[in-house]
Design a protein around this motif. Structure first.
Motif, PDB file in Angstrom:
ATOM      1  N   ALA A   1     -41.577  17.215 -78.697  1.00 33.30           N
ATOM      2  CA  ALA A   1     -41.958  17.289 -80.106  1.00 33.30           C
ATOM      3  C   ALA A   1     -42.681  16.017 -80.543  1.00 33.30           C
ATOM      4  CB  ALA A   1     -40.719  17.510 -80.975  1.00 33.30           C
ATOM      5  N   GLY A   2     -42.192  14.863 -80.084  1.00 32.89           N
ATOM      6  CA  GLY A   2     -42.837  13.595 -80.438  1.00 32.89           C
ATOM      7  C   GLY A   2     -44.242  13.496 -79.869  1.00 32.89           C
ATOM      8  N   VAL A   3     -44.421  13.962 -78.625  1.00 32.83           N
ATOM      9  CA  VAL A   3     -45.749  13.938 -78.001  1.00 32.83           C
ATOM     10  C   VAL A   3     -46.715  14.838 -78.754  1.00 32.83           C
ATOM     11  CG1 VAL A   3     -47.041  14.618 -75.941  1.00 32.83           C
ATOM     12  CG2 VAL A   3     -44.935  13.299 -75.708  1.00 32.83           C
TER      13      VAL A   3
ATOM     14  N   LEU B   1     -50.287  22.618 -77.851  1.00 30.68           N
ATOM     15  CA  LEU B   1     -50.187  21.645 -78.934  1.00 30.68           C
ATOM     16  C   LEU B   1     -49.974  22.300 -80.299  1.00 30.68           C
ATOM     17  CD1 LEU B   1     -52.988  19.112 -77.921  1.00 30.68           C
ATOM     18  CD2 LEU B   1     -50.552  19.083 -77.356  1.00 30.68           C
ATOM     19  N   ASP B   2     -49.956  23.621 -80.325  1.00 33.03           N
ATOM     20  CA  ASP B   2     -49.730  24.336 -81.590  1.00 33.03           C
ATOM     21  C   ASP B   2     -48.809  25.525 -81.340  1.00 33.03           C
ATOM     22  OD1 ASP B   2     -49.942  24.985 -84.256  1.00 33.03           O
ATOM     23  OD2 ASP B   2     -51.792  26.149 -83.998  1.00 33.03           O
ATOM     24  N   PRO B   3     -47.576  25.246 -80.867  1.00 30.69           N
ATOM     25  CA  PRO B   3     -46.665  26.351 -80.530  1.00 30.69           C
ATOM     26  C   PRO B   3     -46.229  27.094 -81.789  1.00 30.69           C
ATOM     27  CG  PRO B   3     -45.508  24.249 -80.443  1.00 30.69           C
ATOM     28  CD  PRO B   3     -46.958  23.935 -80.637  1.00 30.69           C
ATOM     29  N   PRO B   4     -46.124  28.432 -81.735  1.00 32.08           N
ATOM     30  CA  PRO B   4     -45.670  29.205 -82.894  1.00 32.08           C
ATOM     31  C   PRO B   4     -44.220  28.885 -83.224  1.00 32.08           C
ATOM     32  CG  PRO B   4     -45.856  30.609 -80.954  1.00 32.08           C
ATOM     33  CD  PRO B   4     -46.464  29.291 -80.579  1.00 32.08           C
ATOM     34  N   VAL B   5     -43.885  29.011 -84.499  1.00 32.86           N
ATOM     35  CA  VAL B   5     -42.530  28.689 -84.960  1.00 32.86           C
ATOM     36  C   VAL B   5     -41.493  29.524 -84.222  1.00 32.86           C
ATOM     37  CG1 VAL B   5     -40.988  28.704 -86.951  1.00 32.86           C
ATOM     38  CG2 VAL B   5     -43.366  27.986 -87.228  1.00 32.86           C
ATOM     39  N   GLU B   6     -41.818  30.788 -83.969  1.00 30.49           N
ATOM     40  CA  GLU B   6     -40.862  31.661 -83.293  1.00 30.49           C
ATOM     41  C   GLU B   6     -40.500  31.141 -81.905  1.00 30.49           C
ATOM     42  OE1 GLU B   6     -43.722  32.552 -84.559  1.00 30.49           O
ATOM     43  OE2 GLU B   6     -43.163  33.700 -86.360  1.00 30.49           O
ATOM     44  N   ARG B   7     -41.493  30.603 -81.181  1.00 24.09           N
ATOM     45  CA  ARG B   7     -41.229  30.086 -79.848  1.00 24.09           C
ATOM     46  C   ARG B   7     -40.349  28.840 -79.911  1.00 24.09           C
ATOM     47  NH1 ARG B   7     -46.386  28.704 -76.456  1.00 24.09           N
ATOM     48  NH2 ARG B   7     -46.727  30.929 -76.874  1.00 24.09           N
ATOM     49  N   ILE B   8     -40.584  27.988 -80.903  1.00 23.20           N
ATOM     50  CA  ILE B   8     -39.770  26.778 -81.051  1.00 23.20           C
ATOM     51  C   ILE B   8     -38.333  27.148 -81.380  1.00 23.20           C
ATOM     52  CG2 ILE B   8     -39.437  24.679 -82.404  1.00 23.20           C
ATOM     53  CD1 ILE B   8     -42.443  24.573 -82.818  1.00 23.20           C
ATOM     54  N   GLU B   9     -38.158  28.102 -82.289  1.00 25.03           N
ATOM     55  CA  GLU B   9     -36.807  28.531 -82.667  1.00 25.03           C
ATOM     56  C   GLU B   9     -36.071  29.126 -81.468  1.00 25.03           C
ATOM     57  OE1 GLU B   9     -37.613  31.213 -85.829  1.00 25.03           O
ATOM     58  OE2 GLU B   9     -37.663  29.641 -87.387  1.00 25.03           O
ATOM     59  N   ALA B  10     -36.787  29.912 -80.655  1.00 24.42           N
ATOM     60  CA  ALA B  10     -36.160  30.500 -79.469  1.00 24.42           C
ATOM     61  C   ALA B  10     -35.774  29.414 -78.472  1.00 24.42           C
ATOM     62  CB  ALA B  10     -37.114  31.497 -78.820  1.00 24.42           C
ATOM     63  N   LEU B  11     -36.613  28.388 -78.335  1.00 21.32           N
ATOM     64  CA  LEU B  11     -36.319  27.286 -77.417  1.00 21.32           C
ATOM     65  C   LEU B  11     -35.103  26.498 -77.879  1.00 21.32           C
ATOM     66  CD1 LEU B  11     -37.239  25.787 -74.890  1.00 21.32           C
ATOM     67  CD2 LEU B  11     -38.777  24.428 -76.323  1.00 21.32           C
ATOM     68  N   VAL B  12     -35.008  26.266 -79.190  1.00 22.66           N
ATOM     69  CA  VAL B  12     -33.854  25.544 -79.737  1.00 22.66           C
ATOM     70  C   VAL B  12     -32.570  26.333 -79.481  1.00 22.66           C
ATOM     71  CG1 VAL B  12     -32.761  24.765 -81.866  1.00 22.66           C
ATOM     72  CG2 VAL B  12     -35.184  24.297 -81.467  1.00 22.66           C
ATOM     73  N   ARG B  13     -32.633  27.645 -79.674  1.00 19.86           N
ATOM     74  CA  ARG B  13     -31.445  28.483 -79.430  1.00 19.86           C
ATOM     75  C   ARG B  13     -31.023  28.411 -77.960  1.00 19.86           C
ATOM     76  NH1 ARG B  13     -34.088  32.091 -83.057  1.00 19.86           N
ATOM     77  NH2 ARG B  13     -34.961  33.250 -81.291  1.00 19.86           N
ATOM     78  N   GLN B  14     -31.994  28.402 -77.053  1.00 17.06           N
ATOM     79  CA  GLN B  14     -31.684  28.294 -75.633  1.00 17.06           C
ATOM     80  C   GLN B  14     -31.010  26.958 -75.312  1.00 17.06           C
ATOM     81  OE1 GLN B  14     -35.245  29.006 -73.400  1.00 17.06           O
ATOM     82  NE2 GLN B  14     -35.504  31.096 -74.162  1.00 17.06           N
ATOM     83  N   VAL B  15     -31.542  25.890 -75.916  1.00 17.04           N
ATOM     84  CA  VAL B  15     -30.970  24.559 -75.682  1.00 17.04           C
ATOM     85  C   VAL B  15     -29.536  24.497 -76.200  1.00 17.04           C
ATOM     86  CG1 VAL B  15     -31.123  22.130 -76.322  1.00 17.04           C
ATOM     87  CG2 VAL B  15     -33.194  23.373 -75.637  1.00 17.04           C
ATOM     88  N   LEU B  16     -29.290  25.033 -77.398  1.00 14.70           N
ATOM     89  CA  LEU B  16     -27.957  24.983 -77.994  1.00 14.70           C
ATOM     90  C   LEU B  16     -26.938  25.816 -77.217  1.00 14.70           C
ATOM     91  CD1 LEU B  16     -28.852  25.212 -81.799  1.00 14.70           C
ATOM     92  CD2 LEU B  16     -28.196  23.183 -80.487  1.00 14.70           C
ATOM     93  N   SER B  17     -27.416  26.784 -76.456  1.00 16.28           N
ATOM     94  CA  SER B  17     -26.512  27.641 -75.696  1.00 16.28           C
ATOM     95  C   SER B  17     -26.117  27.043 -74.340  1.00 16.28           C
ATOM     96  CB  SER B  17     -27.152  29.013 -75.470  1.00 16.28           C
ATOM     97  OG  SER B  17     -28.269  28.907 -74.609  1.00 16.28           O
TER      98      SER B  17
ATOM     99  N   ARG C   1     -27.057  20.364 -72.183  1.00 15.82           N
ATOM    100  CA  ARG C   1     -27.651  20.425 -73.513  1.00 15.82           C
ATOM    101  C   ARG C   1     -28.160  19.056 -73.952  1.00 15.82           C
ATOM    102  NH1 ARG C   1     -23.506  21.766 -76.260  1.00 15.82           N
ATOM    103  NH2 ARG C   1     -23.153  19.800 -77.346  1.00 15.82           N
ATOM    104  N   LEU C   2     -27.394  18.004 -73.672  1.00 14.66           N
ATOM    105  CA  LEU C   2     -27.809  16.656 -74.065  1.00 14.66           C
ATOM    106  C   LEU C   2     -29.121  16.265 -73.406  1.00 14.66           C
ATOM    107  CD1 LEU C   2     -24.353  14.818 -74.004  1.00 14.66           C
ATOM    108  CD2 LEU C   2     -25.624  15.639 -76.003  1.00 14.66           C
ATOM    109  N   ARG C   3     -29.264  16.579 -72.108  1.00 16.28           N
ATOM    110  CA  ARG C   3     -30.502  16.270 -71.397  1.00 16.28           C
ATOM    111  C   ARG C   3     -31.651  17.114 -71.937  1.00 16.28           C
ATOM    112  NH1 ARG C   3     -30.031  13.808 -66.463  1.00 16.28           N
ATOM    113  NH2 ARG C   3     -32.318  13.701 -66.647  1.00 16.28           N
ATOM    114  N   ALA C   4     -31.370  18.393 -72.192  1.00 12.94           N
ATOM    115  CA  ALA C   4     -32.410  19.289 -72.691  1.00 12.94           C
ATOM    116  C   ALA C   4     -32.867  18.875 -74.089  1.00 12.94           C
ATOM    117  CB  ALA C   4     -31.903  20.721 -72.700  1.00 12.94           C
ATOM    118  N   GLU C   5     -31.930  18.443 -74.928  1.00 12.07           N
ATOM    119  CA  GLU C   5     -32.285  17.982 -76.261  1.00 12.07           C
ATOM    120  C   GLU C   5     -33.183  16.749 -76.189  1.00 12.07           C
ATOM    121  OE1 GLU C   5     -28.607  17.341 -78.233  1.00 12.07           O
ATOM    122  OE2 GLU C   5     -28.314  19.443 -78.774  1.00 12.07           O
ATOM    123  N   GLU C   6     -32.897  15.883 -75.237  1.00  7.46           N
ATOM    124  CA  GLU C   6     -33.712  14.681 -75.056  1.00  7.46           C
ATOM    125  C   GLU C   6     -35.154  15.059 -74.683  1.00  7.46           C
ATOM    126  OE1 GLU C   6     -33.752  10.620 -72.284  1.00  7.46           O
ATOM    127  OE2 GLU C   6     -31.985  11.918 -72.354  1.00  7.46           O
TER     128      GLU C   6
END
Length: 229
Positions: free
Chosen positions: A58-60, A25-41, A47-52
């Motif tokens: 994030a909402g949860v 429930l408190d993920p570090p910023v670095e982990r979130i940024e790495a996850l976003v980069r993985q999704v965008l790749s 990617r559309l399913r992963a973004e969803e």
């Protein structure tokens, strides 16, 4: 295994039952940024399913943090039909009205004792007085509605809640279990009560706290060592 809450909240400990995985429930910023980069790749369709999924996660997390949830655990266990039953266990803190959590719990426990509602009853726990409330409710279910329908899917769930408090905190500790496996409500109630019986407001790893003692066989505290046993 016992887990303390974060330093920003009152310190208490509880046991995590077998078969439950704790959500960060408190993920570090670095982990979130790495996850976003993985999704965008990912390829466009993936990617559309992963973004969803990422937006849902994030909402949860935002919703749970806003409600002072200290832990959210996802459980999976075999059911009687050979499939998998899922459940969600959350631990949160709630400020007591008037600042005296013990009086609030005692009042609610007294109401539970006098209530004709079978879904609510007082509890005597190792950490103090508490109460159990449970009900079966109809709620929105995951999944997509039938094509051409604007009505969301619905399902029935069992919800059990234990409220406790202890010395050194003005908050009420809420432990809640929710599962769509309504037919296994008795088993999940045992897990919920087992977790409630392990709640402590002193570090159980200290010798004086008796942290190395095993729960007595047959007690609710021992139930979490054998979830469906």
């Amino acid at each position: 295994m016992t887990e303390p809450v974060g330093e920003r909240e009152p310190a208490f400990w509880y046991a995590i039952p077998h078969g439950y995985l704790q959500m960060d429930l408190d993920p570090p910023v670095e982990r979130i940024e790495a996850l976003v980069r993985q999704v965008l790749s990912l390829p466009e369709e993936m990617r559309l399913r992963a973004e969803e999924v990422l937006r849902f996660y994030a909402g949860v997390v935002i919703s749970l943090n806003a409600r002072r949830v200290q832990a959210c655990l996802i459980g999976s266990h075999p059911d009687d039909a050979g499939g998998i039953a899922f459940s969600v266990l959350t631990v949160s803190t709630v400020p007591a009205s008037g600042g005296n959590a013990k009086l609030v719990i005692a009042s609610l426990a007294g109401t539970a004792a006098d209530s004709a509602d079978e879904g609510m009853r007082p509890l005597e726990l190792p950490c103090g007085t508490g109460f159990l409330a449970e009900k079966k409710v109809v709620t929105t279910a995951p999944g997509r509605s039938a094509e051409g329908s604007d009505t969301p899917l619905e399902g029935r769930v069992w919800q059990g809640t234990v409220a406790v408090t202890g010395s050194g905190t003005s908050d009420i500790i809420m432990i809640q279990m929710v599962t769509a496996a309504v037919e296994l409500a008795d088993d999940y109630r045992d897990i919920l009560l087992g977790v409630a019986h392990t709640v402590a407001f002193t570090d159980p790893s200290l010798p004086a706290a008796g942290g190395h003692e095993l729960p007595e066989p047959g007690t609710a505290a021992a139930t979490i060592r054998n979830d469906f046993g």
